[in-house]
Design a protein around this motif. Structure first.
Motif, PDB file in Angstrom:
ATOM      1  N   PRO A  51     -15.297  -3.978  67.571  1.00 22.71           N
ATOM      2  CA  PRO A  51     -13.873  -4.100  67.237  1.00 22.71           C
ATOM      3  C   PRO A  51     -13.271  -2.708  67.028  1.00 22.71           C
ATOM      4  CG  PRO A  51     -15.182  -5.630  65.940  1.00 22.71           C
ATOM      5  CD  PRO A  51     -16.153  -4.714  66.625  1.00 22.71           C
ATOM      6  N   ALA A  52     -12.072  -2.517  67.533  1.00 22.32           N
ATOM      7  CA  ALA A  52     -11.433  -1.201  67.419  1.00 22.32           C
ATOM      8  C   ALA A  52     -10.876  -0.976  66.014  1.00 22.32           C
ATOM      9  CB  ALA A  52     -10.319  -1.059  68.452  1.00 22.32           C
ATOM     10  N   ASN A  53     -10.512  -2.064  65.328  1.00 18.43           N
ATOM     11  CA  ASN A  53      -9.896  -1.937  64.007  1.00 18.43           C
ATOM     12  C   ASN A  53     -10.564  -2.859  63.008  1.00 18.43           C
ATOM     13  OD1 ASN A  53      -7.818  -0.192  65.027  1.00 18.43           O
ATOM     14  ND2 ASN A  53      -6.816  -2.004  65.869  1.00 18.43           N
ATOM     15  N   GLU A  54     -10.489  -2.453  61.745  1.00 22.12           N
ATOM     16  CA  GLU A  54     -10.936  -3.298  60.644  1.00 22.12           C
ATOM     17  C   GLU A  54      -9.740  -3.570  59.753  1.00 22.12           C
ATOM     18  OE1 GLU A  54     -13.725  -2.819  56.724  1.00 22.12           O
ATOM     19  OE2 GLU A  54     -14.624  -2.236  58.631  1.00 22.12           O
ATOM     20  N   VAL A  55      -9.492  -4.847  59.452  1.00 16.83           N
ATOM     21  CA  VAL A  55      -8.333  -5.256  58.665  1.00 16.83           C
ATOM     22  C   VAL A  55      -8.753  -5.508  57.222  1.00 16.83           C
ATOM     23  CG1 VAL A  55      -6.487  -6.961  58.443  1.00 16.83           C
ATOM     24  CG2 VAL A  55      -7.309  -6.304  60.703  1.00 16.83           C
ATOM     25  N   ILE A  56      -7.970  -4.977  56.291  1.00 16.86           N
ATOM     26  CA  ILE A  56      -8.200  -5.209  54.859  1.00 16.86           C
ATOM     27  C   ILE A  56      -7.151  -6.194  54.365  1.00 16.86           C
ATOM     28  CG2 ILE A  56      -8.244  -4.163  52.572  1.00 16.86           C
ATOM     29  CD1 ILE A  56      -9.130  -1.563  53.875  1.00 16.86           C
ATOM     30  N   LEU A  57      -7.600  -7.292  53.757  1.00 14.45           N
ATOM     31  CA  LEU A  57      -6.692  -8.303  53.214  1.00 14.45           C
ATOM     32  C   LEU A  57      -6.559  -8.101  51.710  1.00 14.45           C
ATOM     33  CD1 LEU A  57      -7.930 -11.453  55.170  1.00 14.45           C
ATOM     34  CD2 LEU A  57      -6.140  -9.831  55.788  1.00 14.45           C
ATOM     35  N   LEU A  58      -5.309  -7.962  51.229  1.00 17.30           N
ATOM     36  CA  LEU A  58      -5.040  -7.702  49.816  1.00 17.30           C
ATOM     37  C   LEU A  58      -4.433  -8.920  49.148  1.00 17.30           C
ATOM     38  CD1 LEU A  58      -3.402  -4.155  50.132  1.00 17.30           C
ATOM     39  CD2 LEU A  58      -5.787  -4.676  49.640  1.00 17.30           C
ATOM     40  N   SER A  59      -4.623  -8.991  47.823  1.00 22.19           N
ATOM     41  CA  SER A  59      -3.987 -10.053  47.049  1.00 22.19           C
ATOM     42  C   SER A  59      -2.482  -9.794  46.993  1.00 22.19           C
ATOM     43  CB  SER A  59      -4.564 -10.087  45.637  1.00 22.19           C
ATOM     44  OG  SER A  59      -3.802 -10.940  44.817  1.00 22.19           O
ATOM     45  N   LYS A 118     -13.494 -19.500  53.917  1.00 29.11           N
ATOM     46  CA  LYS A 118     -14.348 -18.846  54.910  1.00 29.11           C
ATOM     47  C   LYS A 118     -15.144 -17.727  54.250  1.00 29.11           C
ATOM     48  CE  LYS A 118     -12.966 -21.051  58.678  1.00 29.11           C
ATOM     49  NZ  LYS A 118     -13.868 -21.777  59.602  1.00 29.11           N
ATOM     50  N   GLY A 119     -16.399 -17.565  54.714  1.00 28.90           N
ATOM     51  CA  GLY A 119     -17.265 -16.542  54.142  1.00 28.90           C
ATOM     52  C   GLY A 119     -17.654 -15.482  55.141  1.00 28.90           C
ATOM     53  N   PRO A 120     -18.400 -14.463  54.695  1.00 30.25           N
ATOM     54  CA  PRO A 120     -18.826 -13.372  55.578  1.00 30.25           C
ATOM     55  C   PRO A 120     -19.586 -13.873  56.799  1.00 30.25           C
ATOM     56  CG  PRO A 120     -19.246 -12.810  53.287  1.00 30.25           C
ATOM     57  CD  PRO A 120     -18.834 -14.243  53.300  1.00 30.25           C
ATOM     58  N   ILE A 164     -15.137 -12.291  59.651  1.00 33.50           N
ATOM     59  CA  ILE A 164     -15.095 -11.855  58.259  1.00 33.50           C
ATOM     60  C   ILE A 164     -16.317 -10.990  57.970  1.00 33.50           C
ATOM     61  CG2 ILE A 164     -15.113 -12.602  55.850  1.00 33.50           C
ATOM     62  CD1 ILE A 164     -13.689 -15.133  56.752  1.00 33.50           C
ATOM     63  N   LEU A 165     -16.062  -9.788  57.467  1.00 38.94           N
ATOM     64  CA  LEU A 165     -17.155  -8.866  57.145  1.00 38.94           C
ATOM     65  C   LEU A 165     -17.592  -9.001  55.687  1.00 38.94           C
ATOM     66  CD1 LEU A 165     -15.766  -5.721  59.014  1.00 38.94           C
ATOM     67  CD2 LEU A 165     -17.396  -7.419  59.859  1.00 38.94           C
ATOM     68  N   ASN A 166     -16.608  -9.071  54.769  1.00 35.46           N
ATOM     69  CA  ASN A 166     -16.922  -9.167  53.339  1.00 35.46           C
ATOM     70  C   ASN A 166     -15.849  -9.964  52.622  1.00 35.46           C
ATOM     71  OD1 ASN A 166     -19.380  -7.478  52.812  1.00 35.46           O
ATOM     72  ND2 ASN A 166     -18.098  -5.910  53.772  1.00 35.46           N
ATOM     73  N   ILE A 167     -16.250 -10.661  51.546  1.00 34.24           N
ATOM     74  CA  ILE A 167     -15.327 -11.307  50.622  1.00 34.24           C
ATOM     75  C   ILE A 167     -15.534 -10.657  49.259  1.00 34.24           C
ATOM     76  CG2 ILE A 167     -14.691 -13.452  49.439  1.00 34.24           C
ATOM     77  CD1 ILE A 167     -13.886 -13.538  52.306  1.00 34.24           C
ATOM     78  N   HIS A 168     -14.443 -10.162  48.643  1.00 32.72           N
ATOM     79  CA  HIS A 168     -14.564  -9.387  47.395  1.00 32.72           C
ATOM     80  C   HIS A 168     -14.018 -10.164  46.189  1.00 32.72           C
ATOM     81  CE1 HIS A 168     -15.614  -5.830  49.765  1.00 32.72           C
ATOM     82  NE2 HIS A 168     -14.611  -6.152  50.570  1.00 32.72           N
ATOM     83  N   ALA A 169     -14.174 -11.469  46.166  1.00 29.58           N
ATOM     84  CA  ALA A 169     -13.691 -12.274  45.047  1.00 29.58           C
ATOM     85  C   ALA A 169     -14.553 -13.526  44.913  1.00 29.58           C
ATOM     86  CB  ALA A 169     -12.228 -12.644  45.266  1.00 29.58           C
ATOM     87  N   LYS A 170     -14.415 -14.197  43.766  1.00 28.75           N
ATOM     88  CA  LYS A 170     -15.139 -15.438  43.510  1.00 28.75           C
ATOM     89  C   LYS A 170     -14.150 -16.509  43.093  1.00 28.75           C
ATOM     90  CE  LYS A 170     -19.334 -13.047  41.905  1.00 28.75           C
ATOM     91  NZ  LYS A 170     -20.257 -12.858  40.746  1.00 28.75           N
ATOM     92  N   GLU A 171     -14.484 -17.746  43.358  1.00 27.77           N
ATOM     93  CA  GLU A 171     -13.619 -18.861  42.955  1.00 27.77           C
ATOM     94  C   GLU A 171     -13.488 -18.893  41.435  1.00 27.77           C
ATOM     95  OE1 GLU A 171     -14.858 -22.538  44.616  1.00 27.77           O
ATOM     96  OE2 GLU A 171     -14.411 -21.957  46.697  1.00 27.77           O
ATOM     97  N   GLY A 172     -12.252 -19.059  40.965  1.00 36.64           N
ATOM     98  CA  GLY A 172     -11.979 -19.085  39.526  1.00 36.64           C
ATOM     99  C   GLY A 172     -11.723 -17.716  38.929  1.00 36.64           C
ATOM    100  N   GLU A 173     -11.917 -16.679  39.698  1.00 36.08           N
ATOM    101  CA  GLU A 173     -11.738 -15.307  39.185  1.00 36.08           C
ATOM    102  C   GLU A 173     -10.254 -14.955  39.100  1.00 36.08           C
ATOM    103  OE1 GLU A 173     -13.024 -10.694  40.293  1.00 36.08           O
ATOM    104  OE2 GLU A 173     -13.612 -12.376  41.592  1.00 36.08           O
ATOM    105  N   LYS A 174      -9.857 -14.298  38.008  1.00 33.62           N
ATOM    106  CA  LYS A 174      -8.489 -13.828  37.848  1.00 33.62           C
ATOM    107  C   LYS A 174      -8.379 -12.445  38.489  1.00 33.62           C
ATOM    108  CE  LYS A 174      -4.812 -13.319  34.425  1.00 33.62           C
ATOM    109  NZ  LYS A 174      -4.438 -13.414  32.996  1.00 33.62           N
TER     110      LYS A 174
END
Length: 409
Positions: free
Chosen positions: A63-71, A82-84, A235-245
């Motif tokens: 892939p030419a680009n990596e996308v970062i998804l923010l809250s 969806k998971g890694p 999806i490369l990584n998920i940086h959160a958990k369910e229920g996390e604030k």
């Protein structure tokens, strides 16, 4: 049988001469063409086109680009869908965030806007009533002035015949001056009052506009509380958990962008002179040839190889798959939109050659001068013009004649 040194030398000398004589005889005995038969030779019409020479290399697709998804806002992670390692399509939801706070804010803003619109309507009605009152007051004062002026005119007539005193006339004149001043003052006050009404309405409209913008922002934020893939990817990584604030602007996931692919390749350091940013390259995959450009070059050598990247210049990248191995052709030298001749058996790699040009039912030998020469084409400098038909291959050698007859079978 034994030979001394001199006899052995003479024997080898005679043997070499004999071999050369036999080769000459065989060459002389090989049939030469003094005419060309249709279907027994290949010709090429000189045209204008591109000529390129290549250096091959191997690479793999990434892939030419990596996308970062923010809250989009502070919230609580409600669900991770969806998971890694999972593939996602554009618009597919990856993470759901709790949207209750945003919905409450939208409801509050709608209520406030309803109140503001009601206030605006009341202000416009009040302004309409005030304008009517002010207009009535101004007309009344104008009528009063007209009445005083009429009375004053009558008094002037009576004064001429002695029917009224001068003091009475002067008093009426004072009343007229006072009435005119009252009208002037009323007009000034009315102007100020109308300006105040317009300002009140404008202020309410501004408040409504600001709240409508805030409402639109909250509605857009609500649509972002379902964190979606902006493009096809993995999806490369998920940086959160369910229920996390989580706080706003926090990184939630990393996603590879599969809509833009590149080829990571390497080449021997001896050939690094040809790898330059923007250099044209071709990617060969499954009998397809895709065009690209060198986009980046690593500054350091890796085990004696130069590493570089090639990005595609074509929109359709569906023929490439991440981690796929491909062959690259790096353009070493090129000439574009030049006269060119296709290579054949009669053509070698010399810059100057004599070839046969077809004119009617004859092939006439002409001298040619070439520029760039590749395995496929030769750049024509002199010898013929565009559209000239040149013999490039025959079934057997040609006699060294200036002209050869072409016969039909």
């Amino acid at each position: 049988m034994f030979m001394n040194g001199n006899n052995e030398f003479k024997f080898r000398k005679n043997l070499g001469a004999y071999v050369w004589v036999m080769l000459f005889i065989l060459s002389a005995c090989q049939p030469k063409q003094s005419k060309l038969m249709e279907g027994k030779y290949e010709s090429y019409l000189i045209d204008k086109g591109d000529i390129e020479s290549y250096q091959t290399a191997e690479g793999h697709v990434e892939p030419a680009n990596e996308v970062i998804l923010l809250s989009p806002a502070s919230s609580i992670v409600k669900q991770i869908i969806k998971g890694p390692g999972q593939r996602v399509t554009q618009g597919e939801t990856i993470i759901k965030l709790d949207s209750k706070a945003v919905k409450d804010k939208i409801e509050q803003l709608n209520d406030q806007l309803a109140v503001k619109h009601n206030s605006l309507e009341k202000t416009r009605l009040n302004a309409k009533g005030t304008r009517a009152d002010l207009s009535y007051s101004e007309e009344t004062k104008k009528l009063k002035i007209a009445s005083i002026k009429s009375t004053l005119a009558d008094q002037h007539q009576l004064l001429e015949v002695g029917g009224i005193s001068q003091a009475k006339v002067d008093k009426t004149k004072q009343e007229l001056v006072l009435a005119e001043k009252e009208l002037k003052l009323a007009k000034q006050k009315n102007t100020i009052k109308l300006a105040q009404l317009a300002t009140d309405e404008k202020g309410l409209l501004l408040q409504i506009e600001m709240q409508q913008k805030e409402l639109k922002q909250q509605q857009e934020l609500l649509s972002k509380m379902d964190v979606k893939a902006p493009s096809d990817g993995i999806i490369l990584n998920i940086h959160a958990k369910e229920g996390e604030k989580i706080q706003g602007e926090r990184i939630l996931a990393n996603l590879s962008d599969l809509t833009r692919l590149k080829v990571e390749a390497s080449i021997d350091a001896n050939n690094r002179w040809m790898i330059k940013i923007g250099r044209r390259a071709y990617i060969n995959v499954n009998k397809h040839r895709l065009q690209g450009r060198v986009s980046s070059i690593m500054p350091m050598l890796d085990n004696g190889n130069l590493r570089f990247s090639v990005v595609l210049t074509e929109k359709d990248q569906s023929k490439l798959i991440p981690n796929q191995k491909v062959e690259l052709q790096i353009v070493k030298r090129a000439r574009y939109n030049v006269l060119r001749l296709k290579k054949g058996k009669l053509i070698n790699s010399n810059k100057k050659q004599s070839l046969y040009v077809i004119h009617g039912d004859s092939a006439i030998k002409k001298d040619f001068e070439f520029g760039l020469i590749t395995d496929e084409y030769l750049e024509l400098k002199e010898g013929a013009s565009e559209g000239s038909e040149v013999v490039i291959s025959t079934s057997s050698p040609l006699n060294k004649l200036k002209s050869i007859k072409i016969e039909k079978q």
